[in-house]
Design a protein around this motif. Structure first.
Motif, short mmCIF file in Angstrom:
data_model
loop_
_atom_site.label_atom_id
_atom_site.label_comp_id
_atom_site.label_asym_id
_atom_site.label_seq_id
_atom_site.Cartn_x
_atom_site.Cartn_y
_atom_site.Cartn_z
N VAL A 2 0.84 -1.20 0.00
CA VAL A 2 0.00 0.00 0.00
C VAL A 2 0.87 1.25 0.00
CG1 VAL A 2 -1.67 1.37 1.31
CG2 VAL A 2 -1.95 -1.10 1.17
N ILE A 3 1.87 1.28 0.88
CA ILE A 3 2.75 2.45 0.99
C ILE A 3 3.49 2.68 -0.33
CG2 ILE A 3 4.65 3.50 2.25
CD1 ILE A 3 2.08 3.02 3.89
N ASP A 4 4.03 1.60 -0.90
CA ASP A 4 4.77 1.72 -2.16
C ASP A 4 3.86 2.20 -3.29
OD1 ASP A 4 6.99 0.81 -0.80
OD2 ASP A 4 6.78 -1.27 -1.48
N GLN A 5 2.67 1.61 -3.38
CA GLN A 5 1.74 1.97 -4.45
C GLN A 5 1.26 3.41 -4.29
OE1 GLN A 5 1.05 0.20 -7.07
NE2 GLN A 5 0.56 -1.93 -6.62
N ALA A 6 1.02 3.84 -3.06
CA ALA A 6 0.57 5.21 -2.83
C ALA A 6 1.64 6.21 -3.26
CB ALA A 6 0.22 5.41 -1.37
N ASP A 7 2.91 5.90 -2.99
CA ASP A 7 4.00 6.78 -3.41
C ASP A 7 4.06 6.87 -4.93
OD1 ASP A 7 4.75 7.30 -0.82
OD2 ASP A 7 6.32 5.76 -0.76
N ARG A 8 3.79 5.76 -5.60
CA ARG A 8 3.93 5.72 -7.05
C ARG A 8 2.70 6.25 -7.78
NH1 ARG A 8 2.91 1.83 -10.97
NH2 ARG A 8 2.11 0.38 -9.40
N LEU A 9 1.50 5.99 -7.23
CA LEU A 9 0.27 6.27 -7.95
C LEU A 9 -0.48 7.52 -7.48
CD1 LEU A 9 -1.07 2.59 -8.04
CD2 LEU A 9 0.03 3.83 -9.91
N SER A 10 -0.16 8.01 -6.29
CA SER A 10 -0.80 9.20 -5.72
C SER A 10 -2.34 9.12 -5.78
CB SER A 10 -0.34 10.46 -6.46
OG SER A 10 1.04 10.66 -6.28
N PRO A 11 -2.93 8.13 -5.12
CA PRO A 11 -4.40 8.03 -5.11
C PRO A 11 -5.01 9.11 -4.22
CG PRO A 11 -3.47 6.44 -3.60
CD PRO A 11 -2.30 7.08 -4.30
N ASP A 12 -6.29 9.37 -4.44
CA ASP A 12 -7.03 10.26 -3.54
C ASP A 12 -7.59 9.48 -2.36
OD1 ASP A 12 -6.89 12.60 -5.31
OD2 ASP A 12 -8.22 11.44 -6.61
N ILE A 13 -7.96 8.23 -2.62
CA ILE A 13 -8.60 7.37 -1.62
C ILE A 13 -7.93 6.00 -1.61
CG2 ILE A 13 -10.74 6.15 -0.98
CD1 ILE A 13 -10.92 9.13 -0.49
N VAL A 14 -7.73 5.46 -0.41
CA VAL A 14 -7.31 4.07 -0.27
C VAL A 14 -8.42 3.32 0.46
CG1 VAL A 14 -5.66 2.45 0.75
CG2 VAL A 14 -4.86 4.62 -0.20
N LEU A 15 -8.94 2.28 -0.19
CA LEU A 15 -9.90 1.38 0.47
C LEU A 15 -9.06 0.30 1.15
CD1 LEU A 15 -12.64 1.04 -2.30
CD2 LEU A 15 -12.66 2.51 -0.27
N MET A 16 -9.01 0.32 2.47
CA MET A 16 -8.02 -0.43 3.25
C MET A 16 -8.65 -1.54 4.08
SD MET A 16 -4.60 -0.05 4.12
CE MET A 16 -4.17 1.70 4.24
N ASP A 17 -8.16 -2.76 3.89
CA ASP A 17 -8.57 -3.87 4.75
C ASP A 17 -7.78 -3.80 6.05
OD1 ASP A 17 -9.84 -6.19 5.56
OD2 ASP A 17 -8.42 -7.51 4.56
N LEU A 18 -8.37 -4.27 7.13
CA LEU A 18 -7.68 -4.24 8.42
C LEU A 18 -6.60 -5.30 8.52
CD1 LEU A 18 -10.31 -3.59 11.26
CD2 LEU A 18 -8.17 -2.36 10.86
N GLN A 19 -6.93 -6.53 8.16
CA GLN A 19 -6.01 -7.64 8.34
C GLN A 19 -5.36 -8.00 7.01
OE1 GLN A 19 -7.85 -10.95 10.38
NE2 GLN A 19 -7.50 -10.00 12.36
N MET A 20 -4.06 -7.68 6.91
CA MET A 20 -3.27 -8.04 5.74
C MET A 20 -1.90 -8.51 6.20
SD MET A 20 -4.14 -5.02 2.95
CE MET A 20 -3.69 -3.68 4.07
N PRO A 21 -1.23 -9.31 5.40
CA PRO A 21 0.10 -9.80 5.80
C PRO A 21 1.16 -8.71 5.66
CG PRO A 21 -0.46 -10.57 3.60
CD PRO A 21 -1.70 -9.90 4.13
N ILE A 22 2.33 -9.00 6.22
CA ILE A 22 3.53 -8.15 6.18
C ILE A 22 3.33 -6.87 7.01
CG2 ILE A 22 5.21 -6.92 4.75
CD1 ILE A 22 4.62 -8.89 2.51
#
Length: 214
Positions: A43-63
């Motif tokens: 998520v962090i990497d993609q947000a840096d690269r794609l500059s979204p306005d909104i992130v739809l975020m699941d609570l439980q994810m690996p890593i």
């Protein structure tokens, strides 16, 4: 796609869920799905690269889980609005998400119109919650009448509901059906109940529950 479309990044470790959500959103005017992430670090990497306005975020994810990813994302890019889209509606999850910086909280299975409304509202700087979560928050902040001590105060409200159903001999599948949640969610709640009550199995949990009137 319109230049002023809301750019959305979908973050969930379930590829099938991501695909379904993308298919739902891609048919809508004013919304553009710019990417997907399968874990919090992604998520962090993609947000840096794609500059979204909104992130739809699941609570439980690996890593890296959704809460940690939200904290880091909001700290680095406060203009990005995080909307939790999860199957958990317990008080701990809701308020932990708000403390992390999320501006929206929806349950998986929310209506298409509600999901779209949340995306647009949070993109416009508002905060928005599903109806059931909003009711829980209102109840939390309303003045409480004095009441007698609750049995098993170490349990959340949903965990007490699960314990009561265990005391009635319900299976995990029956509990999932009655509470309208997934089997995975029920297993998590049962595990939490057994751990907090410090008992080895459902039978040992049912005994004090019945004695307490559950």
């Amino acid at each position: 796609m319109s230049a002023d479309a809301v750019r959305v990044l979908i973050a969930d470790d379930d590829a099938e869920f991501r695909a379904g959500l993308r298919a739902m959103l891609e048919g809508e005017n004013g919304v553009e799905v710019v990417g997907e992430a399968a874990n919090g670090r992604d998520v962090i990497d993609q947000a840096d690269r794609l500059s979204p306005d909104i992130v739809l975020m699941d609570l439980q994810m690996p890593i890296m889980n959704g809460l940690d990813a939200t904290r880091r994302l909001v700290a680095a890019r406060p203009h990005i609005g995080v909307v939790m889209l999860t199957m958990f509606e317990d008080d701990d999850s809701v308020f932990a998400s708000l403390r992390a910086g999320a501006r929206g909280y929806l349950l998986k299975g929310s209506r298409r119109a509600d999901t779209l409304r949340a995306i647009v509202a949070v993109a416009n700087g508002e905060a928005i919650f599903s109806a059931s979560v909003a009711r829980r928050m209102m109840g939390f902040f309303q003045p409480q009448q004095p009441r007698t001590a609750t049995a098993f105060p170490e349990l959340t409200e949903r965990e007490r509901e699960v314990l009561a159903l265990i005391a009635h001999g319900k299976s995990n599948g029956e509990i999932a059906s009655e509470l309208t949640v997934s089997l995975k969610t029920v297993r998590n709640h049962v595990s939490n109940v057994l751990g907090k009550l410090q008992v080895a199995d459902r039978v040992q949990a049912a005994i004090p529950a019945r004695q307490a009137g559950l």
